[in-house]
Design a protein around this motif. Structure first.
Motif, PDB file in Angstrom:
ATOM      1  N   ASP A 165      42.033  36.282  38.815  1.00 23.97           N
ATOM      2  CA  ASP A 165      41.896  36.234  40.272  1.00 23.97           C
ATOM      3  C   ASP A 165      41.970  34.802  40.795  1.00 23.97           C
TER       4      ASP A 165
ATOM      5  N   ILE B 141      34.468  37.399  45.617  1.00 21.91           N
ATOM      6  CA  ILE B 141      34.882  38.556  44.815  1.00 21.91           C
ATOM      7  C   ILE B 141      33.628  39.100  44.155  1.00 21.91           C
TER       8      ILE B 141
ATOM      9  N   ARG C 273      43.293  44.876  44.082  1.00 17.60           N
ATOM     10  CA  ARG C 273      42.555  43.626  44.292  1.00 17.60           C
ATOM     11  C   ARG C 273      43.501  42.525  44.785  1.00 17.60           C
TER      12      ARG C 273
END
Length: 283
Positions: A108, A140, A206
């Motif tokens: 991420d 997150i 995501r």
């Protein structure tokens, strides 16, 4: 009537809720992909658009807000607004909840930084990663990370209103992710933003949340059912930023447009810029 506080749940119940969300969102992603949605191709011959469509979509997306505060959170209601964007450098920090696995953190972080570089090239903004004095925070978090996060949010935005706090802490299941951007003293220029990405999402969902929420945090605040190909459309046809959306960002940060402009002031300028961008794309 004032909003009721969220119930305090035992850690094992919160963990169970997070596990159930992972299963739910994986099934949702599978369903969307089976319908040909969450496209990552940026649009193509099947999604043509004209300069008129681009300018119209810009006005609807950049000059309307998607939500209004209702005291207990946010309620979906497109509302006309003024043009708002960043005029200062963005210092972006990525914060992970304690329960986010290390491999996901690495992936991420790479995704957010690569996307921030792309947005900087499109807008001309300075967007740099930092862990100190950030003004754009990407959070997150899993369910068990987010509940009880009030103190951290207060540290980021000391004067955060109750509706915004509740919208983040009591995030309903059908809200996949969100971003809130703040201005100081009624100024139209953004000074801070917080994007919340659910850690329970599978990889593509995501990443789709990262694309939409960070771009919305730059000033493309609304969605439009007419926008296509676009991530600023609740039909989930596109998961990642499209060529159409890149043009919207270039329009938003074109120096001919100014912070605080009304839709009536911005629309004729947007039509000129849209014609120029479409001509460049055709050349």
């Amino acid at each position: 009537m004032p909003a009721m506080p969220a119930p305090i749940l035992a850690p094992d119940q919160v963990d169970a809720d997070s596990a159930a969300l992972r299963i739910h969102y994986q099934r949702l992603q599978n369903d969307l992909l089976a319908q040909g949605l969450l496209r990552t191709d940026g649009g193509g011959p099947d999604t043509p658009f004209t300069d008129t469509m681009l300018a119209r979509n810009f006005v609807r997306i950049a000059l309307f807000d998607e939500y209004v505060a209702d005291g207990g959170g946010f309620r979906a209601q497109p509302t006309i607004s003024n043009l708002r964007r960043w005029e200062r450098p963005i210092r972006m920090d990525i914060t992970f909840g304690d329960s986010i696995p290390e491999a996901q953190r690495v992936a991420d972080t790479d995704s957010v930084r690569a996307y921030a570089d792309r947005l900087a090239r499109l807008t001309g903004l300075s967007i740099t990663p930092t862990s100190n004095n950030a003004n754009f925070n990407v959070l997150i978090l899993n369910e068990n990370d987010r509940r009880g996060y009030e103190a951290q949010l207060r540290a980021l935005v000391p004067n955060m209103d109750a509706s915004t706090m509740r919208a983040i802490i009591d995030l309903p299941r059908d809200t996949l992710c969100l971003v809130v951007a703040f201005s100081e003293g009624g100024d139209a220029s953004y000074s801070r933003a917080i994007a919340l990405i659910r850690g329970e999402h599978p990889d593509l969902m995501r990443l789709a949340c990262i694309h939409e929420e960070i771009a919305q945090g730059l000033g493309l605040a609304n969605d439009s059912p007419q926008a296509r190909p676009s991530i600023f459309n609740d039909d989930e046809e596109f998961g990642l930023l499209t060529t159409h959306d890149e043009m919207l960002l270039k329009m938003l940060y074109d120096p001919r447009l100014k912070n605080g402009m009304t839709a009536a002031e911005a629309a004729p300028i947007a039509r000129v810029i849209a014609r120029e961008l479409m001509a460049e794309g055709a050349s």
